[in-house]
Motif scaffolding. Sequence first.
Motif, mmCIF file in Angstrom:
data_model
loop_
_atom_site.group_PDB
_atom_site.id
_atom_site.type_symbol
_atom_site.label_atom_id
_atom_site.label_comp_id
_atom_site.label_asym_id
_atom_site.label_seq_id
_atom_site.Cartn_x
_atom_site.Cartn_y
_atom_site.Cartn_z
ATOM 1 N N CYS A 192 0.827 -1.217 0.000
ATOM 2 C CA CYS A 192 0.000 0.000 0.000
ATOM 3 C C CYS A 192 0.859 1.264 0.000
ATOM 4 O O CYS A 192 0.549 2.234 -0.692
ATOM 5 C CB CYS A 192 -0.935 -0.009 1.203
ATOM 6 S SG CYS A 192 -2.025 1.423 1.295
ATOM 7 N N LYS A 193 1.935 1.261 0.775
ATOM 8 C CA LYS A 193 2.781 2.452 0.855
ATOM 9 C C LYS A 193 3.352 2.816 -0.508
ATOM 10 O O LYS A 193 3.346 3.987 -0.914
ATOM 11 C CB LYS A 193 3.915 2.211 1.857
ATOM 12 C CG LYS A 193 4.792 3.425 2.099
ATOM 13 C CD LYS A 193 5.837 3.140 3.171
ATOM 14 C CE LYS A 193 6.719 4.366 3.422
ATOM 15 N NZ LYS A 193 7.747 4.094 4.472
ATOM 16 N N GLU A 194 3.831 1.822 -1.241
ATOM 17 C CA GLU A 194 4.379 2.069 -2.573
ATOM 18 C C GLU A 194 3.281 2.465 -3.550
ATOM 19 O O GLU A 194 3.447 3.394 -4.349
ATOM 20 C CB GLU A 194 5.103 0.822 -3.088
ATOM 21 C CG GLU A 194 6.374 0.473 -2.340
ATOM 22 C CD GLU A 194 6.119 -0.229 -1.006
ATOM 23 O OE1 GLU A 194 4.936 -0.516 -0.704
ATOM 24 O OE2 GLU A 194 7.094 -0.469 -0.266
ATOM 25 N N ILE A 195 2.141 1.769 -3.480
ATOM 26 C CA ILE A 195 1.032 2.043 -4.400
ATOM 27 C C ILE A 195 0.488 3.453 -4.199
ATOM 28 O O ILE A 195 0.107 4.134 -5.157
ATOM 29 C CB ILE A 195 -0.086 0.997 -4.203
ATOM 30 C CG1 ILE A 195 0.386 -0.370 -4.712
ATOM 31 C CG2 ILE A 195 -1.367 1.415 -4.914
ATOM 32 C CD1 ILE A 195 -0.565 -1.511 -4.393
ATOM 33 N N SER A 196 0.470 3.915 -2.957
ATOM 34 C CA SER A 196 -0.063 5.248 -2.654
ATOM 35 C C SER A 196 0.743 6.368 -3.305
ATOM 36 O O SER A 196 0.236 7.477 -3.497
ATOM 37 C CB SER A 196 -0.108 5.461 -1.140
ATOM 38 O OG SER A 196 -0.967 4.529 -0.520
ATOM 39 N N SER A 197 1.992 6.082 -3.651
ATOM 40 C CA SER A 197 2.828 7.099 -4.292
ATOM 41 C C SER A 197 2.681 7.101 -5.808
ATOM 42 O O SER A 197 3.208 7.975 -6.483
ATOM 43 C CB SER A 197 4.300 6.873 -3.926
ATOM 44 O OG SER A 197 4.771 5.636 -4.444
ATOM 45 N N TRP A 198 1.952 6.127 -6.356
ATOM 46 C CA TRP A 198 1.755 6.067 -7.800
ATOM 47 C C TRP A 198 0.760 7.137 -8.234
ATOM 48 O O TRP A 198 -0.117 7.547 -7.454
ATOM 49 C CB TRP A 198 1.219 4.704 -8.211
ATOM 50 C CG TRP A 198 2.173 3.564 -7.989
ATOM 51 C CD1 TRP A 198 3.453 3.643 -7.505
ATOM 52 C CD2 TRP A 198 1.911 2.175 -8.218
ATOM 53 N NE1 TRP A 198 4.012 2.396 -7.427
ATOM 54 C CE2 TRP A 198 3.102 1.463 -7.861
ATOM 55 C CE3 TRP A 198 0.828 1.459 -8.698
ATOM 56 C CZ2 TRP A 198 3.200 0.085 -7.965
ATOM 57 C CZ3 TRP A 198 0.915 0.082 -8.801
ATOM 58 C CH2 TRP A 198 2.088 -0.595 -8.439
ATOM 59 N N PRO A 199 0.841 7.602 -9.497
ATOM 60 C CA PRO A 199 -0.134 8.597 -9.992
ATOM 61 C C PRO A 199 -1.573 8.077 -9.960
ATOM 62 O O PRO A 199 -2.511 8.829 -9.716
ATOM 63 C CB PRO A 199 0.323 8.846 -11.431
ATOM 64 C CG PRO A 199 1.759 8.439 -11.458
ATOM 65 C CD PRO A 199 1.900 7.325 -10.486
ATOM 66 N N ILE A 200 -1.735 6.765 -10.202
ATOM 67 C CA ILE A 200 -3.070 6.159 -10.206
ATOM 68 C C ILE A 200 -3.040 4.915 -9.327
ATOM 69 O O ILE A 200 -2.179 4.044 -9.486
ATOM 70 C CB ILE A 200 -3.520 5.769 -11.623
ATOM 71 C CG1 ILE A 200 -3.626 7.015 -12.510
ATOM 72 C CG2 ILE A 200 -4.864 5.038 -11.586
ATOM 73 C CD1 ILE A 200 -3.991 6.709 -13.941
ATOM 74 N N ASN A 201 -3.965 4.837 -8.400
ATOM 75 C CA ASN A 201 -4.099 3.657 -7.560
ATOM 76 C C ASN A 201 -4.875 2.586 -8.327
ATOM 77 O O ASN A 201 -6.014 2.826 -8.750
ATOM 78 C CB ASN A 201 -4.848 4.024 -6.272
ATOM 79 C CG ASN A 201 -4.917 2.867 -5.278
ATOM 80 O OD1 ASN A 201 -4.830 1.710 -5.638
ATOM 81 N ND2 ASN A 201 -5.084 3.203 -4.003
ATOM 82 N N PRO A 202 -4.304 1.401 -8.554
ATOM 83 C CA PRO A 202 -5.019 0.360 -9.308
ATOM 84 C C PRO A 202 -6.199 -0.243 -8.560
ATOM 85 O O PRO A 202 -6.944 -1.048 -9.132
ATOM 86 C CB PRO A 202 -3.931 -0.697 -9.551
ATOM 87 C CG PRO A 202 -2.954 -0.495 -8.446
ATOM 88 C CD PRO A 202 -2.951 0.983 -8.158
ATOM 89 N N GLN A 203 -6.386 0.123 -7.298
ATOM 90 C CA GLN A 203 -7.526 -0.341 -6.500
ATOM 91 C C GLN A 203 -7.590 -1.867 -6.465
ATOM 92 O O GLN A 203 -8.558 -2.497 -6.890
ATOM 93 C CB GLN A 203 -8.842 0.243 -7.045
ATOM 94 C CG GLN A 203 -8.890 1.736 -7.120
ATOM 95 C CD GLN A 203 -8.771 2.425 -5.754
ATOM 96 O OE1 GLN A 203 -8.991 1.779 -4.730
ATOM 97 N NE2 GLN A 203 -8.445 3.699 -5.751
ATOM 98 N N GLY A 204 -6.534 -2.454 -5.917
ATOM 99 C CA GLY A 204 -6.435 -3.910 -5.868
ATOM 100 C C GLY A 204 -7.560 -4.573 -5.101
ATOM 101 O O GLY A 204 -8.028 -5.649 -5.487
ATOM 102 N N HIS A 205 -8.018 -3.950 -4.015
ATOM 103 C CA HIS A 205 -9.086 -4.580 -3.241
ATOM 104 C C HIS A 205 -10.420 -4.510 -3.989
ATOM 105 O O HIS A 205 -11.227 -5.446 -3.899
ATOM 106 C CB HIS A 205 -9.222 -3.903 -1.873
ATOM 107 C CG HIS A 205 -10.035 -4.705 -0.903
ATOM 108 N ND1 HIS A 205 -9.565 -5.860 -0.317
ATOM 109 C CD2 HIS A 205 -11.298 -4.534 -0.428
ATOM 110 C CE1 HIS A 205 -10.506 -6.371 0.484
ATOM 111 N NE2 HIS A 205 -11.555 -5.579 0.429
ATOM 112 N N ALA A 206 -10.632 -3.445 -4.725
ATOM 113 C CA ALA A 206 -11.842 -3.352 -5.545
ATOM 114 C C ALA A 206 -11.820 -4.413 -6.644
ATOM 115 O O ALA A 206 -12.846 -5.040 -6.943
ATOM 116 C CB ALA A 206 -11.956 -1.952 -6.150
#
Length: 255
Positions: A192-206
Motif C-alpha cells: 500500500c505504501k508504494e502504491i499510494s505514491s503512484w499517480p493512479i491507484n489500481p484499486q487492488g481490493h476493488a
Amino acid sequence: MADGISSFWGPVTSTTEWCEKNYVYSSYIAEFYNTISNIPGILLGLIGLITALRQRFEKRFSVLHISNMILAIGSMLFHATLQHVQQQSDETPMVWEMLLYIYILYSPDWHYRSTMPTFLFLYGAAFAIVHSQVRFGIGFKVHYVILCLLCIPRMYKYYIHTNDASAKRLAKLYVGTILLGSLCWLCDRLFCKEISSWPINPQGHALWHVLMGFNSYFANTFLMFCRAQQLGWAPRVVHFVGLFPYVKIQKPKTQ
C-alpha cells in the motif's frame, strides 16, 4: 481522509482499512471503489438465483446465490462506513457462505442427513455470537482460509469426475479468478505504501471484489452442473447473450 470532505459516519472503528483514501467523492462513502465494486457480485448472484428458481434446482442453490448477494451487500456497507458493526456484516456472511459451500460439496456422501446441516448451523450461529463480542484480526483470516481449504479436495474430486469440457472450463475460471483476485488482495495489502505514491491507484481490493463476484458465480454454476449430473437431469452449460454461462437441465418426466 480527503481534504474538505467530512465523514458522515464518524471516526473509523473497523479493525481493517484498505489502500484507498477515505471520503474522496462523498461524505457518505468512505471507500468509494471498494464499495461500488461489489455491484457485479450482487448482479451475478441475482442471475444465478433466477436461473436456479426458473429451473427448479434444489433450494440449497437458491440459498447459495442469495448468500452471495448478502455478502456483497454487507461488504458494501462495511467499505462505505468503515464501522465495526458493518465490518461484522461483511465478515460473518463470509463464514456462513463457506459453511454453505461445505454443506453442498459434502452432503451427497453424508450418511446422517440431519447431523451435518445441524452442526453447520450451530457452528455458524456460535461464530456470529462470538464475532459480535470479540474483535478478530489475523485470527479471522486464518479461520476463513481454513474453511476455504476444506472445500478444495471435494471441488477437485468433482472436477476429475466431470467429462464435460464446458463444465471443466467453469472450474478453471473458478481457479483463475480466485488466484488473480488473491494476488490483487495481497498487493493492495502488502504494498500500500508504494502504491499510494503512484499517480493512479489500481484499486487492488476493488478488483478483488469484482473477481470474487465472478468467482462465486463460476463456482455456483459448476456445482449446479455437478449436482444435476448426480440427479440424472442431463445438464449442459449454455450462455446467456453469449456471455454468462448457466446450467440448462432436462429433468425426467417423472420429476
